[in-house]
Every structure is written in structure tokens, then in C-alpha cells.
Design a protein around this motif. Structure first.
Motif, short mmCIF file in Angstrom:
data_model
loop_
_atom_site.label_atom_id
_atom_site.label_comp_id
_atom_site.label_asym_id
_atom_site.label_seq_id
_atom_site.Cartn_x
_atom_site.Cartn_y
_atom_site.Cartn_z
N ASP A 196 0.89 -1.16 -0.01
CA ASP A 196 -0.05 0.11 0.06
C ASP A 196 1.01 1.36 -0.06
O ASP A 196 1.89 1.35 0.87
N GLY B 247 -2.33 -1.31 -6.56
CA GLY B 247 -2.77 0.15 -7.00
C GLY B 247 -3.72 0.75 -6.00
O GLY B 247 -4.93 1.29 -6.24
N GLU B 248 -3.13 0.96 -4.54
CA GLU B 248 -3.94 1.51 -3.67
C GLU B 248 -3.18 2.34 -2.68
O GLU B 248 -1.98 2.17 -2.56
N HIS C 55 -8.53 1.92 -3.56
CA HIS C 55 -8.07 1.70 -5.03
C HIS C 55 -7.92 3.11 -5.64
O HIS C 55 -8.84 4.02 -5.15
N GLN D 279 -13.95 1.43 -9.04
CA GLN D 279 -14.24 0.04 -8.97
C GLN D 279 -15.70 -0.22 -8.84
O GLN D 279 -16.71 0.78 -8.55
N SER E 160 -13.49 4.35 -4.21
CA SER E 160 -11.79 4.35 -4.67
C SER E 160 -11.66 5.78 -4.72
O SER E 160 -12.42 6.74 -4.37
N HIS F 90 -6.45 3.36 -14.90
CA HIS F 90 -6.13 2.01 -14.46
C HIS F 90 -4.71 1.71 -14.88
O HIS F 90 -4.14 0.71 -14.25
N GLY G 64 -2.53 -1.37 -10.38
CA GLY G 64 -3.42 -2.28 -9.66
C GLY G 64 -3.93 -3.45 -10.41
O GLY G 64 -4.87 -3.10 -11.15
N SER H 2 -7.09 -6.78 -6.46
CA SER H 2 -7.46 -6.28 -5.19
C SER H 2 -7.38 -7.16 -4.16
O SER H 2 -7.56 -8.65 -4.25
#
Lengths: 72, 685
Positions: free
Chosen positions: B377, B423-424, B429, B433, B438, B449, B461, B464
Motif C-alpha cells: 500500500d 494500486g491502492e 484503489h 471500482q 475508490s 487503471h 493495480g 484487489s
């Protein structure tokens, strides 16, 4: 799916009981390891290893729970 | 390169007169690990400490007690002195200092003793303050017995009933009583009082009202307190003035004592000495040259044996009692500056043996990698990098430096995984989503994306943590298999250099085959059971896996006995244990989701189907941000503990069990470490 509730309960039991089992095992080992470390600080590494060995039980429980959950 | 440095055993012999100079030269070289002389060899006896040791020890003893009195024994003092100055001051200053400090400490102790005495007296008097009687009225009666003490409740009516001829005084708050009764009825009165939890407090000696006495005590206390302050201040002044000198002198004397006691580790005869030591093969020419130059003709150095990595007695003998007589060869680890930062984590477990690979370098790669994968993260990764960098700059102690190292490198990996794989940031994210809020929906901006860099589409990302559990779990199993594969390979190398190729094949290649066979079987089982594909037993994977497993198990059984069969499920357990990499990431993502939902969806009224929607209330937004902050701080701290400890555990338990023996002896050459003193003259002392 009609069985979703039962699967969820099963997954919960799998994680919960194995968690308790790990906790019981680690409690005793951890207490002994701290005792040993009080005598000799160099035992930290060995103490840590011995303390976390029962953790595998809960990991197994978790894997079972996830497999159940994936079938939901 | 991965093995500890090669060692050569040397014997240094010389005339006894040259022992002191030899020790001095060895301390300057900082290259010889002395072997304690065992007093078994005929004709030799342990050396005696050099004459300067006893004087220095005495001074050191005095100095240490002074340090204790001054309270600087474990304080970190800044500053240093040249040893010539220390030497000069030692003769004069130490006695003056001792007199001053002892005087100041004694007066301080006297005053504090008197203060606690008076405070006890005051506490007793304060009880009597509540009663309207002078102190002389409590004693010297012929026919009366006086009870004074504490009670739980007012006993006067009960006492009157039991002993009608009595006079009772009770304090306003009802917990202190003085009762005057006829001596003949003292027993009855006591019984009645005991029922109210009576504990006796004898009346203090003295005349006059307790109030006046308390005032007098208070007066004395305040003068004593101010003189105590003075005494403490005087000690503090002395401490500030002399701390550097005391620390420097302590260090200087400790070094003298250490050097002077070195002969205790050396074998001597009336006219000669013999010193056994380990020197790294690399340093040997330097040591030889130095000894030949400085101690020409008086001392001779003989290189006895350069130790090979192979066990001298072959396999199976390492447990024998005979082994104890063979000196343990010290391990000098060779690691660069960056990798060396991870050495401490290995030391926590134990030092590698001379005859095995030092796994610090593999640890320095995979440990932060696992840490990063578990955290995964950017929101936590970047603070980890900053914290780690600050820690590496500011911290001195080994423990904190190690934690900072892990945070710094782990943070880098967390950021990488957080950006590209998950991707967060803070559990949210970046891109929009389908099922979750997000950063895109929260900020009302469409975040991409993937980003295109020079014709490459780099995804931001892919997975998930909460929605692609299956994929991540599967991936962690393969990470486990790969990690254990490396472990067995190192194990193979260790066994090969120690016991020969044949043993290594039987003990480690067998397990490698089982591992590879198991991995192929896993591929097959996933297809058969989880993906639900049609598979037959003549599948290529089964055709390779079955013989591998079979031969591997037979070889392991031959090499290690029936224990190997019991270890088979253990190996499976080890691999499954790596799923904790996914589990911890998931648990963190789950916590983050909960906090984010509370903060933004519940409180702020955010609806993730509509970009940038919210209730628009600023006060609620501030409250939501507060919840967000507290929640993520909790996760941040949990991440350090759980991710750090679990990646360490994966190394200690799963990885190291496959090859690591440990229990080596660290290479500790004769040398002095100066912290508070400087040696300007260097060589000549």
C-alpha cells in the motif's frame, strides 16, 4: 445459494477454533520463552521461532475458511 | 563470497619478556582472535596478569563506585579526552574527587533519611490533630487504659454499651478514635473496638497540642528540603564538571586492565610464552610482517593450518564427544554496508558456523520483499520509507537501526507493490471500482487503471486484496515453493562443502525433488479440484511428479531415516505457511475497508456509484477525516508489528530450517574501542 449461511458459519468455526488452538499453544511457549530470555537475552531468536510455530494451525484454519468462502 | 572469511590458525611463541610488547602489537593490528589457553598441556601454565593490572583495577573500582554515586554509570556522556591528559589527571584529581563526592553524597543521604523520619512522624501526628487533646493527656494514668487508633466506623455507642465507664473521642470524619477506659475493663473495650476494625496507632511522645507540633515539623521539613536541593545541586555540578573525565578515565583504565589481563589467556613457561590465535588468511601476511618488524628475534609466528570448509572427520561425527576438543573456528562475516545492516537479524538467531553460507544476503532481499508484499500500500509505504530513513540517520542502537532498515527497504517494496500490483493507498484503489469506493469516486476525478510510458501500458493495480483472494493465495504458495527451493539449494551447497557431494545429493537433492514434484502436483490439483477442468492421470505433470516424489522420498528415507517420512507433511505445512503473506495483506485491507466505510460512506454520506458525491458538510468531513486518520494510524502500527514479525518468522522458521545450522563463534580480534578517549600518540604508550 441456500447453504451460504452454513458455509459462512463453517468458515467462522474453522478460523475461530484454530485461532484459539494457536493462542493456547503460544501462550505456554511464549511465557516460557520470555522466562528463558530473562535469563539469557541471546535466546530471543530461538524463543521467537518456538513461539510462532503453533501459528501454522491458524494459517491452516484460514486456508480452509478461504476455500469454503470461495465455494460460497 | 557468501561464506565467512577463511581462517588460519597461528602459533605465536617468544621469550616471556616480550609478552607485553606482543600483546601491544596484536592490539594495534586488530586482526587476531585469541584462543583461550587450556591448562592441559604439560609444562605450560596460565600466564600471570601484567604488573600494571592491579593498580589500574584498584583505581577502576574506586572510579566505578564514584560513577554510581554520581549517577553517571549508565548515562551517555558527550566529549572525549586525550589519554595523556587522563593519565596526568588520574593521579591528582581522583582523590580530590572522591573526597568531594563522598562528602556530598553522605550529606545528601543524611538529609533524605531525616526527611523521611520527619514525614513518618508527621503522618502520625496528623491523626491526633483531629482530636481536641494535648499529647501529654494520652499517657501516665494509674487506673486508665488509653486506646488510640484507626477505625472503620464510629464505635462510641457500642463501646459505651460494652463498657459504660468510658470516654470516647472521635475525629470529625469518624476514622480516628481515642478511648479512655478503666484498666480492669480494658479487655472488653478492646473486643468492642476490634469489631470496628480498630488498628492501634500509639500516641507520640511530646507535649502540647498536635497542631503546634505539626507546624514545628513542617518548619523543619522545609529547611531540610531546601538543603537537600542544595546537596543535589552540588552533586549535579560535580557531575557536569567531571563526567567526561570520569568516563574517559574509566575507559582508559578498562583498556589497561584488559590488556594487562591478556596473559591469562596465554600459556607460559618460566621463560617463554605460546599464544594460539585465529587470523584471517587475508590478514596473515600483514600480521607476519608486523611481528617480524617490531619484535624481531624475540617472537616467532608460525602459521599452523588454513582451515578448509570440509569437516575433518566426515559425516556423522559432529555429534561425538571428541568434537569438543576441537576449537570452534570463528566466523568473520563478509557483508557490504547495505547488506550488513541485516546482519543483526541473523545474530538474533545465531552466528553462522565457519563451514556454512552466511544467509544475510538472501535475507536482505527477501525479508523486505515479504514485508512489502504484506503491506502492499503506497499510503503506508511512503511513511515507512521516511521513518526508516530518519531512523537510519538518527538512531545509534543496533535494535532501532535494524527496525529502521527493515522499514526503509520494506517501505520501498510496499510502495512498488502498492502502486503496480494492488494500486491502492490507505486501502482505497486509485481507479474506479465496481463494488467499492475508490480515490476516483471520492475525489470525483477519473484516475487511470494504467499509465502508458513509452509505448508500454503499465497497469496500476492488477489485484484487489479482498476481491482476488484466490489469485493472491495461489501466488503466495508459489512464493513459498520458490523460497524453500532457494533454501534447499543453499542447504545442498553447505552439505557439499562440508561432507562431500554424495551426502549433499542424498540429503538435499532428495528434498528438492520432493519439492518440485509437490509443486507439479499442486498445479495438477488446482486444475482438477478448483478450476474443475477435465484431467486424466496420464497428464504430463503427473508423469513427471510421481517419479520425482517417489525417488525423492526413497532417497530422503535412505539419507535421514524414518524421520524424513514424518517431515513430508511438515514440508507441506511450510509451503502453506507462506499463505500468511496473503492473509496479513487481507486482514489489513479488511481493517482499512472498515475504517474507510465508517469515515466516508457512513459519516460523510459518500456514494461510490456517483463520482464525488457527499453530504457536503464541512464539520462532518473533518470528523470523518479524524476517524480516517486514527484508523489508519492503528493499521500503520499493526503493519510494522505483524508484517515485520511474520516476514522474520518466515525466514527463521520455514527458510532457515532447510539449511541453517548456526551456533558459530563470532570472530573477535583483540582490539580496543575508544569512545571517551583519544590516543594522540598512537603507537608509543
Amino acid at each position: 445459494m441456500a447453504d451460504a449461511g452454513l458455509i459462512a458459519i463453517g468458515a467462522g468455526i474453522a478460523v475461530g477454533l484454530t485461532g484459539l488452538a494457536s493462542a493456547f499453544a503460544e501462550k505456554e511457549i511464549g511465557a516460557a520463552a520470555i522466562g528463558a530470555m530473562a535469563e539469557n537475552e541471546k535466546l530471543f531468536g530461538k524463543g521467537l521461532i518456538l513461539t510462532v510455530i503453533p501459528e501454522t494451525i491458524v494459517i491452516f484454519g484460514m486456508v480452509v475458511a478461504i476455500l469454503l468462502w470461495l465455494n460460497m | 563470497m557468501l561464506l565467512p572469511k577463511q581462517m588460519t590458525r597461528v602459533l605465536i611463541v617468544g621469550s616471556r619478556g616480550a609478552l607485553k610488547d606482543t600483546i601491544e602489537v596484536l592490539y594495534q593490528l586488530e586482526a587476531a582472535h585469541l584462543i583461550d589457553f587450556s591448562a592441559e598441556e604439560e609444562g605450560f601454565s596460565l600466564g600471570a596478569p601484567l604488573p600494571e593490572s592491579s593498580d589500574a583495577s584498584q583505581k577502576l573500582l574506586k572510579l566505578r563506585s564514584l560513577e554510581k554515586d554520581m549517577g553517571i554509570d549508565d548515562m551517555d556522556v558527550r566529549g572525549s579526552m586525550d589519554i595523556a591528559q587522563v593519565e596526568k589527571d588520574l593521579a591528582s584529581t581522583i582523590f580530590e574527587l572522591e573526597a568531594e563526592i563522598t562528602g556530598a553524597t553522605e550529606s545528601k543521604n543524611r538529609i533524605s533519611a531525616r526527611i523521611s523520619e520527619l514525614e513518618a512522624e508527621k503522618a502520625v501526628l496528623q491523626n491526633f490533630q483531629a482530636l481536641p487533646l494535648n499529647l501529654e493527656l494520652y499517657r501516665d494514668y494509674d487506673s486508665l487504659k488509653v486506646f488510640t487508633g484507626k477505625v472503620r466506623a464510629d464505635p462510641s455507642s457500642a463501646l459505651k454499651a460494652a463498657v459504660p465507664q468510658s470516654e470516647v473521642f472521635i475525629s470529625d470524619d469518624g476514622d480516628f478514635v481515642a478511648a479512655f477506659v478503666n484498666k480492669a475493663q480494658a479487655d472488653e473495650a478492646q473486643k468492642a473496638l476490634v469489631q470496628f476494625g480498630f488498628t492501634e496507632v500509639p500516641a507520640p511522645v511530646g507535649n502540647g497540642s498536635p497542631q503546634q507540633l505539626v507546624a514545628k515539623v513542617d518548619e523543619e521539613l522545609s529547611t531540610l528540603r531546601s538543603s537537600l536541593e542544595e546537596a543535589v545541586k552540588k552533586l549535579d555540578d560535580l557531575k557536569d564538571k567531571h563526567a567526561v573525565f570520569v568516563k574517559a578515565a574509566d575507559e582508559h583504565l578498562s583498556i589497561i586492565v584488559e590488556k594487562a589481563e591478556t596473559p591469562l589467556r596465554v600459556g607460559t613457561t618460566p621463560y617463554t610464552f605460546a599464544m594460539d590465535a585465529w587470523v584471517t588468511t587475508e590478514d596473515l601476511p600483514k600480521v607476519e610482517k608486523e611481528i617480524a618488524e617490531k619484535l624481531a628475534g624475540k617472537v616467532h609466528l608460525e602459521a599452523l593450518e588454513t582451515m578448509a570448509r570440509r569437516e575433518p572427520r566426515g559425516h556423522g561425527h559432529e555429534e561425538d564427544g571428541e568434537e569438543k576438543h576441537v576449537e570452534e573456528i570463528p566466523s568473520k562475516l563478509v557483508n557490504g554496508k547495505t547488506v550488513g545492516k541485516f546482519e543483526y537479524m541473523l545474530r538474533l538467531l545465531s552466528i553462522p558456523k565457519y563451514r556454512e553460507i552466511d544467509p544475510t544476503i538472501t535475507m536482505s532481499i527477501t525479508l523486505p520483499l515479504f514485508f512489502g508484499l504484506m503491506v502492499g500500500d503506497i499510503g503506508y509505504g511512503i511513511p515507512f520509507i521516511i521513518l526508516g530513513a530518519i531512523g537510519l540517520k538518527k538512531c545509534v542502537s543496533d535494535d532501532w537501526r535494524t527496525i529502521s532498515t527493515l522499514l526503509f527497504f520494506g517501505g520501498i517494496w510496499s510502495t512498488i507493490f502498492g502502486l503496480f500490483m494492488f494500486g491502492e493507498a490507505y486501502g482505497l484503489h486509485f481507479a474506479e471500482q465496481a463494488h467499492d469506493m475508490s480515490w476516483s469516486s471520492l475525489l470525483g476525478v477519473q484516475l487511470p487503471h494504467e499509465i502508458a510510458i513509452g509505448g508500454f501500458e503499465i497497469p496500476i493495480g492488477i489485484y484487489s486484496k479482498l476481491h482476488n483472494v484466490k489469485e493472491i493465495l495461489y501466488m503466495t504458495l508459489w512464493i513459498g515453493i520458490a523460497h524453500l527451493f532457494i533454501g534447499f539449494c543453499i542447504g545442498f551447497y553447505n552439505k557439499a562443502i562440508r561432507y562431500g557431494f554424495k551426502h549433499a545429493v542424498i540429503e538435499k537433492v532428495s528434498w528438492l525433488m520432493i519439492l518440485v514434484g509437490g509443486a507439479l502436483l499442486l498445479l495438477f490439483l488446482v486444475d482438477a479440484m478448483i478450476r474443475g477442468k477435465e484431467v486424466s492421470l496420464t497428464d504430463l505433470r503427473i508423469l513427471i511428479a510421481a517419479p520425482l516424489l517417489l525417488v525423492g522420498i526413497v532417497m530422503a528415507y535412505k539419507g535421514e531415516g524414518s524421520g524424513a517420512i514424518l517431515e513430508l507433511p511438515g514440508l507441506m505445512g511450510n509451503i502453506i505457511s507462506y499463505t500468511r503473506l496473503a492473509a496479513i495483506g487481507m486482514s489489513k485491507a479488511g481493517l482499512a475497508l472498515a475504517f474507510n466505510t465508517i469515515a466516508f460512506e457512513v459519516m460523510w454520506g459518500h456514494d461510490f456509484h456517483v463520482l464525488g458525491s457527499n453530504s457536503g458538510d464541512m464539520i462532518i468531513l473533518i470528523a470523518a477525516l479524524a476517524i480516517f486518520l486514527i484508523g489508519h494510524l492503528t493499521i500503520f502500527i499493526l503493519a510494522i508489528i505483524s508484517a515485520g514479525l511474520h516476514s522474520l518468522r518466515l525466514h527463521y522458521v520455514e527458510f532457515f530450517m532447510k539449511f541453517y545450522e548456526g551456533g558459530g563463534v563470532e570472530f573477535k580480534p583483540l582490539k580496543v574501542i575508544r569512545k571517551y578517549t583519544t590516543d594522540k600518540n598512537g603507537v608509543s604508550e
